[in-house]
Design a protein around this motif. Structure first.
Motif, PDB file in Angstrom:
ATOM      1  N   ALA A  46       0.863  -1.185   0.000  1.00  0.00           N
ATOM      2  CA  ALA A  46       0.000   0.000   0.000  1.00  0.00           C
ATOM      3  C   ALA A  46       0.900   1.237   0.000  1.00  0.00           C
ATOM      4  N   ILE A  47       0.331   2.339  -0.443  1.00  0.00           N
ATOM      5  CA  ILE A  47       1.068   3.600  -0.493  1.00  0.00           C
ATOM      6  C   ILE A  47       0.303   4.637   0.305  1.00  0.00           C
ATOM      7  N   ALA A  48       1.039   5.434   1.086  1.00  0.00           N
ATOM      8  CA  ALA A  48       0.473   6.553   1.848  1.00  0.00           C
ATOM      9  C   ALA A  48       1.286   7.790   1.482  1.00  0.00           C
ATOM     10  N   PRO A 101       2.460  13.811   9.627  1.00  0.00           N
ATOM     11  CA  PRO A 101       2.598  12.658  10.508  1.00  0.00           C
ATOM     12  C   PRO A 101       1.311  12.209  11.200  1.00  0.00           C
ATOM     13  N   ARG A 102       0.189  12.879  10.958  1.00  0.00           N
ATOM     14  CA  ARG A 102      -1.061  12.357  11.524  1.00  0.00           C
ATOM     15  C   ARG A 102      -1.340  10.999  10.870  1.00  0.00           C
ATOM     16  N   THR A 103      -2.263  10.269  11.420  1.00  0.00           N
ATOM     17  CA  THR A 103      -2.389   8.855  11.054  1.00  0.00           C
ATOM     18  C   THR A 103      -3.549   8.532  10.108  1.00  0.00           C
ATOM     19  N   GLY A 104      -4.251   9.539   9.610  1.00  0.00           N
ATOM     20  CA  GLY A 104      -5.435   9.283   8.786  1.00  0.00           C
ATOM     21  C   GLY A 104      -5.193   8.411   7.567  1.00  0.00           C
ATOM     22  N   LEU A 105      -4.076   8.614   6.864  1.00  0.00           N
ATOM     23  CA  LEU A 105      -3.796   7.778   5.684  1.00  0.00           C
ATOM     24  C   LEU A 105      -3.583   6.327   6.088  1.00  0.00           C
ATOM     25  N   LEU A 106      -2.865   6.113   7.164  1.00  0.00           N
ATOM     26  CA  LEU A 106      -2.629   4.748   7.614  1.00  0.00           C
ATOM     27  C   LEU A 106      -3.899   4.125   8.169  1.00  0.00           C
ATOM     28  N   ASP A 107      -4.758   4.945   8.767  1.00  0.00           N
ATOM     29  CA  ASP A 107      -6.063   4.447   9.208  1.00  0.00           C
ATOM     30  C   ASP A 107      -6.900   4.014   7.995  1.00  0.00           C
ATOM     31  N   GLN A 108      -6.838   4.787   6.901  1.00  0.00           N
ATOM     32  CA  GLN A 108      -7.551   4.395   5.675  1.00  0.00           C
ATOM     33  C   GLN A 108      -7.046   3.050   5.169  1.00  0.00           C
ATOM     34  N   ARG A 110      -5.538   0.671   6.945  1.00  0.00           N
ATOM     35  CA  ARG A 110      -5.991  -0.354   7.909  1.00  0.00           C
ATOM     36  C   ARG A 110      -7.442  -0.737   7.618  1.00  0.00           C
ATOM     37  N   ASP A 111      -8.297   0.271   7.430  1.00  0.00           N
ATOM     38  CA  ASP A 111      -9.714   0.008   7.176  1.00  0.00           C
ATOM     39  C   ASP A 111      -9.934  -0.679   5.832  1.00  0.00           C
ATOM     40  N   HIS A 112      -9.165  -0.274   4.816  1.00  0.00           N
ATOM     41  CA  HIS A 112      -9.297  -0.895   3.495  1.00  0.00           C
ATOM     42  C   HIS A 112      -9.055  -2.404   3.558  1.00  0.00           C
ATOM     43  N   PHE A 113      -8.093  -2.799   4.360  1.00  0.00           N
ATOM     44  CA  PHE A 113      -7.744  -4.219   4.480  1.00  0.00           C
ATOM     45  C   PHE A 113      -8.483  -4.915   5.627  1.00  0.00           C
ATOM     46  N   HIS A 114      -9.431  -4.209   6.247  1.00  0.00           N
ATOM     47  CA  HIS A 114     -10.247  -4.770   7.331  1.00  0.00           C
ATOM     48  C   HIS A 114      -9.387  -5.344   8.452  1.00  0.00           C
ATOM     49  N   LEU A 115      -8.381  -4.568   8.854  1.00  0.00           N
ATOM     50  CA  LEU A 115      -7.487  -4.978   9.927  1.00  0.00           C
ATOM     51  C   LEU A 115      -7.903  -4.321  11.230  1.00  0.00           C
ATOM     52  N   ASP A 116      -7.646  -4.988  12.326  1.00  0.00           N
ATOM     53  CA  ASP A 116      -7.899  -4.405  13.633  1.00  0.00           C
ATOM     54  C   ASP A 116      -6.832  -3.380  13.996  1.00  0.00           C
ATOM     55  N   SER A 117      -5.601  -3.622  13.521  1.00  0.00           N
ATOM     56  CA  SER A 117      -4.489  -2.713  13.806  1.00  0.00           C
ATOM     57  C   SER A 117      -3.432  -2.875  12.719  1.00  0.00           C
ATOM     58  N   LEU A 118      -2.402  -2.048  12.783  1.00  0.00           N
ATOM     59  CA  LEU A 118      -1.279  -2.153  11.855  1.00  0.00           C
ATOM     60  C   LEU A 118      -0.053  -2.781  12.510  1.00  0.00           C
ATOM     61  N   GLN A 119      -0.249  -3.389  13.687  1.00  0.00           N
ATOM     62  CA  GLN A 119       0.846  -4.103  14.349  1.00  0.00           C
ATOM     63  C   GLN A 119       1.413  -5.132  13.372  1.00  0.00           C
ATOM     64  N   GLY A 120       2.719  -5.135  13.229  1.00  0.00           N
ATOM     65  CA  GLY A 120       3.364  -6.084  12.331  1.00  0.00           C
ATOM     66  C   GLY A 120       3.567  -5.565  10.923  1.00  0.00           C
ATOM     67  N   ALA A 121       2.886  -4.475  10.555  1.00  0.00           N
ATOM     68  CA  ALA A 121       3.101  -3.860   9.242  1.00  0.00           C
ATOM     69  C   ALA A 121       4.394  -3.051   9.287  1.00  0.00           C
ATOM     70  N   THR A 136       3.394   5.652  15.297  1.00  0.00           N
ATOM     71  CA  THR A 136       2.192   5.945  16.071  1.00  0.00           C
ATOM     72  C   THR A 136       1.106   4.897  15.863  1.00  0.00           C
ATOM     73  N   THR A 137       1.040   4.323  14.657  1.00  0.00           N
ATOM     74  CA  THR A 137       0.003   3.336  14.355  1.00  0.00           C
ATOM     75  C   THR A 137       0.453   1.896  14.585  1.00  0.00           C
ATOM     76  N   GLY A 138       1.657   1.708  15.108  1.00  0.00           N
ATOM     77  CA  GLY A 138       2.125   0.366  15.420  1.00  0.00           C
ATOM     78  C   GLY A 138       2.962  -0.292  14.341  1.00  0.00           C
ATOM     79  N   CYS A 139       3.237   0.423  13.257  1.00  0.00           N
ATOM     80  CA  CYS A 139       4.091  -0.130  12.197  1.00  0.00           C
ATOM     81  C   CYS A 139       5.552  -0.091  12.635  1.00  0.00           C
ATOM     82  N   ARG A 140       6.337  -0.968  12.060  1.00  0.00           N
ATOM     83  CA  ARG A 140       7.784  -0.893  12.232  1.00  0.00           C
ATOM     84  C   ARG A 140       8.301   0.169  11.261  1.00  0.00           C
ATOM     85  N   PRO A 141       8.943   1.230  11.759  1.00  0.00           N
ATOM     86  CA  PRO A 141       9.402   2.301  10.872  1.00  0.00           C
ATOM     87  C   PRO A 141      10.712   1.942  10.174  1.00  0.00           C
TER      88      PRO A 141
END
Length: 185
Positions: A46-48, A101-108, A110-121, A136-141
């Motif tokens: 995915a791209i943000a 750096p707000r999280t709206g794109l990453l929230d989109q 997460r929602d697109h892929f029907h995930l509970d969180s982005l842990q592990g992404a 902030t969203t739990g991704c590995r940077p």
């Protein structure tokens, strides 16, 4: 695994000037192939991307779509796939929730892929904004040194992302080599 990529400076050449057309959109050598390799290894891509040039009137949604169509076609020609592209068209002064750096794109995403969180992404970027949104969203940077990456690396400190948490690679291709090698590809 879900791998989220920033666009400008990670996938395509970026020198700080706005990229306003598909003709100006030039991939960094090896980046298209790297995306295809990640996709072919079973990773979801995915791209943000922040695209305030739209709000500034430098280009419109149709031109942005043409840039993204070019990107997707190049990746598909290498046998890969980009699953989703999220972009922020707003001006920084609008203080929207989607501009990194707000999280709206990453929230989109997460929602697109029907995930509970982005842990592990993983969130791969060239700027502090990318790393902060991912962290902030739990991704590995992951930081790449292309685009603004060298400057970002020079100014990386422990707030709010602990240095030990940021993996750093020369470019998207080197990140891909390391990830796929660790996975046994």
């Amino acid at each position: 695994m879900l791998i989220i990529l920033d666009r400008d400076g990670v996938i395509n050449e970026y020198d700080g000037n706005y990229i306003c057309s598909a003709d100006e959109w030039i991939p960094i050598p090896g980046s298209i192939e790297a995306i295809a390799r990640l996709s072919n290894a079973g990773h979801c891509i995915a791209i943000a991307t922040n695209q305030s040039g739209i709000a500034r009137g430098y280009y419109d949604i149709d031109e942005l779509d043409a840039m993204h169509h070019k990107l997707e076609q190049l990746v598909e020609a290498q046998g890969g796939c980009i699953e989703f592209i999220a972009y922020c068209p707003h001006h920084p002064d609008e203080h929207c929730n989607c501009r990194k750096p707000r999280t709206g794109l990453l929230d989109q995403i997460r929602d697109h892929f029907h995930l509970d969180s982005l842990q592990g992404a993983m969130m791969v970027g060239d700027s502090r904004k990318d790393l902060e949104a991912g962290y902030t969203t739990g991704c590995r940077p992951v930081l790449v040194r292309t685009g603004n990456g060298l400057d970002t690396e020079r100014h990386l400190d422990a707030r709010p992302i602990p240095d030990a948490e940021v993996a750093i690679y020369d470019n998207l291709s080197k990140f891909t080599d390391a990830l796929l090698s660790a996975e046994g590809w």
